[in-house]
Design an enzyme around this catalytic site. Structure first.
Site, PDB file in Angstrom:
ATOM      1  N   THR A 146      87.427  25.290  99.781  1.00 62.74           N
ATOM      2  CA  THR A 146      86.112  24.643  99.739  1.00 62.74           C
ATOM      3  C   THR A 146      85.590  24.504 101.172  1.00 62.74           C
ATOM      4  OG1 THR A 146      86.725  23.442  97.768  1.00 62.74           O
ATOM      5  CG2 THR A 146      85.047  22.411  99.146  1.00 62.74           C
ATOM      6  N   ARG A 160      85.021  23.574  83.859  1.00 64.15           N
ATOM      7  CA  ARG A 160      85.682  22.552  84.689  1.00 64.15           C
ATOM      8  C   ARG A 160      84.735  22.122  85.829  1.00 64.15           C
ATOM      9  NH1 ARG A 160      87.765  22.845  90.265  1.00 64.15           N
ATOM     10  NH2 ARG A 160      89.196  21.099  90.465  1.00 64.15           N
ATOM     11  N   VAL A 161      84.700  20.843  86.113  1.00 63.86           N
ATOM     12  CA  VAL A 161      83.795  20.340  87.156  1.00 63.86           C
ATOM     13  C   VAL A 161      84.598  19.984  88.406  1.00 63.86           C
ATOM     14  CG1 VAL A 161      82.108  18.548  87.736  1.00 63.86           C
ATOM     15  CG2 VAL A 161      82.132  19.533  85.446  1.00 63.86           C
ATOM     16  N   SER A 162      84.082  20.438  89.525  1.00 64.92           N
ATOM     17  CA  SER A 162      84.743  20.227  90.823  1.00 64.92           C
ATOM     18  C   SER A 162      84.382  18.863  91.430  1.00 64.92           C
ATOM     19  CB  SER A 162      84.261  21.333  91.763  1.00 64.92           C
ATOM     20  OG  SER A 162      84.569  21.018  93.081  1.00 64.92           O
ATOM     21  N   ASP A 163      85.197  18.421  92.351  1.00 60.95           N
ATOM     22  CA  ASP A 163      84.902  17.179  93.093  1.00 60.95           C
ATOM     23  C   ASP A 163      83.765  17.379  94.100  1.00 60.95           C
ATOM     24  OD1 ASP A 163      87.052  18.841  94.459  1.00 60.95           O
ATOM     25  OD2 ASP A 163      86.310  17.564  96.078  1.00 60.95           O
ATOM     26  N   THR A 223      88.233  18.367 100.684  1.00 59.36           N
ATOM     27  CA  THR A 223      88.669  19.671 100.192  1.00 59.36           C
ATOM     28  C   THR A 223      90.065  19.498  99.594  1.00 59.36           C
ATOM     29  OG1 THR A 223      89.325  21.900 100.867  1.00 59.36           O
ATOM     30  CG2 THR A 223      89.434  20.217 102.562  1.00 59.36           C
ATOM     31  N   GLY A 224      90.424  20.420  98.726  1.00 61.64           N
ATOM     32  CA  GLY A 224      91.751  20.335  98.128  1.00 61.64           C
ATOM     33  C   GLY A 224      91.671  20.358  96.616  1.00 61.64           C
ATOM     34  N   GLY A 232      90.760  19.356  93.277  1.00 61.90           N
ATOM     35  CA  GLY A 232      89.651  18.516  92.853  1.00 61.90           C
ATOM     36  C   GLY A 232      90.041  17.329  91.992  1.00 61.90           C
TER      37      GLY A 232
HETATM   38  N1  GLY Z   1      87.959  20.963  95.849  1.00 60.71           N
HETATM   39  C1  GLY Z   1      87.472  22.027  95.089  1.00 60.71           C
HETATM   40  C2  GLY Z   1      87.880  21.999  93.689  1.00 60.71           C
HETATM   41  O1  GLY Z   1      88.988  21.617  93.344  1.00 60.71           O
HETATM   42  O2  GLY Z   1      87.103  22.383  92.885  1.00 60.71           O
END
Ligand code: GLY
Length: 289
Positions: free
Chosen positions: A163, A191-194, A212-213, A215
């Site tokens: 990310t 699926r929804v990202s953070d 980042t990482g 989610g």
């Molecule tokens: N941080 C990005 C995701 O997991 O979608």
């Protein structure tokens, strides 16, 4: 009482970018990524000097999205069905406006669409609604998949969490953050990202954070909001990151974050082996190692 015409204090502009948290890179790749980050950092820093934190973080993430080396925009990781669904958000710390797009297909710069949504009453839009808004706002649609991303998908290869994000403090003391991602790669459709939530991107008048990482871990920890709140409650920026990452590491969370505060401090933290980042304040620059 005499009237005082107080101008906002001038700050030394500060910009930090990240290109994801993950494993330590081989030396050759590290040098190539550092070179890319340097040119994006310098271009976006020029923008920061002449405009606002919000415009600079949007521009930095736009440039990162355009580089297929990063998992955002063009060349981002594909979901389980071989389609690219991109998510991004921006947050203006001076008015607390958060805006974003969720799982947007066929637009190469989701961060620009998230930025455009700052002026709307509905500020977070997903898939078809986001695409409709983008088309009506004049953004051209195009396939953002690269041959490399399609080949990785065919091999069912999962990407690291690359990310991208940026945080900035401008000369007027305003803070902003922006974050963009293609997601984890090979994930469940929908699926929804953070990265399009305050957990992954948050800014106030005190502090801005981009995460980042993994989610799901970032959402469960409300990572960016938590760090910002600690700083707002009076904790030193560095301490806020140290304390937060000790806590999330103890729970096995895989993540990283970059942060700046209103005093012109910058900090990074991660529970992964490495975090790809670069920052600049005036002539001073620092890169991940
Ligand atoms: N941080 C990005 C995701 O997991 O979608």
């Amino acid at each position: 009482m005499p009237k005082t015409n107080r101008r906002p204090a001038k700050c030394s502009p500060l910009l930090i970018l990240h290109g994801g948290a993950g494993q330590i890179m081989p030396q050759g790749k590290k040098k190539r990524i550092q070179k890319k980050l340097r040119s994006i950092l310098d271009a976006a820093y020029e923008r920061l000097i002449s405009s606002t934190a919000l415009e600079a973080v949007t521009y930095a993430v736009f440039l990162l999205e355009n580089d297929p080396a990063f998992n955002a925009g063009t060349g981002a990781a594909l979901q389980r069905d071989g389609r690219s669904r991109l998510s991004a958000s921006v947050m203006n710390g001076s008015n607390l406006l958060f805006s974003g797009v969720v799982n947007l297909e066929n637009f190469k710069n989701p961060v620009l669409i998230a930025r455009k949504l700052q002026n709307e009453s509905a500020r977070v839009l997903s898939d078809k609604g986001a695409a409709l808004f983008a088309s009506r706002s004049g953004f051209k649609s195009r396939d953002t998949r690269t041959r490399a991303a399609i080949n990785d998908w065919k091999k069912k290869k999962k990407v690291g969490c690359d990310t991208v994000g940026a945080c900035a403090l401008d000369a007027s003391g305003h803070l902003a953050g922006a974050t963009s991602t293609g997601g984890r790669g090979m994930e469940h459709i929908g699926r929804v990202s953070d990265s399009c939530m305050p957990a992954g991107n948050y800014a106030t008048a005190e502090c801005a954070v981009s995460a980042t990482g993994y989610g799901e871990h970032i959402m469960s920890e409300a990572l960016s909001v938590r760090i910002v709140q600690r700083v707002a409650d009076g904790m030193h920026l560095e301490q806020a990151l140290v304390k937060t990452f000790i806590e999330v590491k103890a729970r096995g969370g895989l993540m990283g974050a970059i942060a700046v505060d209103k005093r012109g401090r910058v900090s990074t933290g991660c529970t992964t082996d490495s975090l790809v980042f670069a920052w600049r304040k005036g002539c001073r620059r620092k890169f991940f190692r």
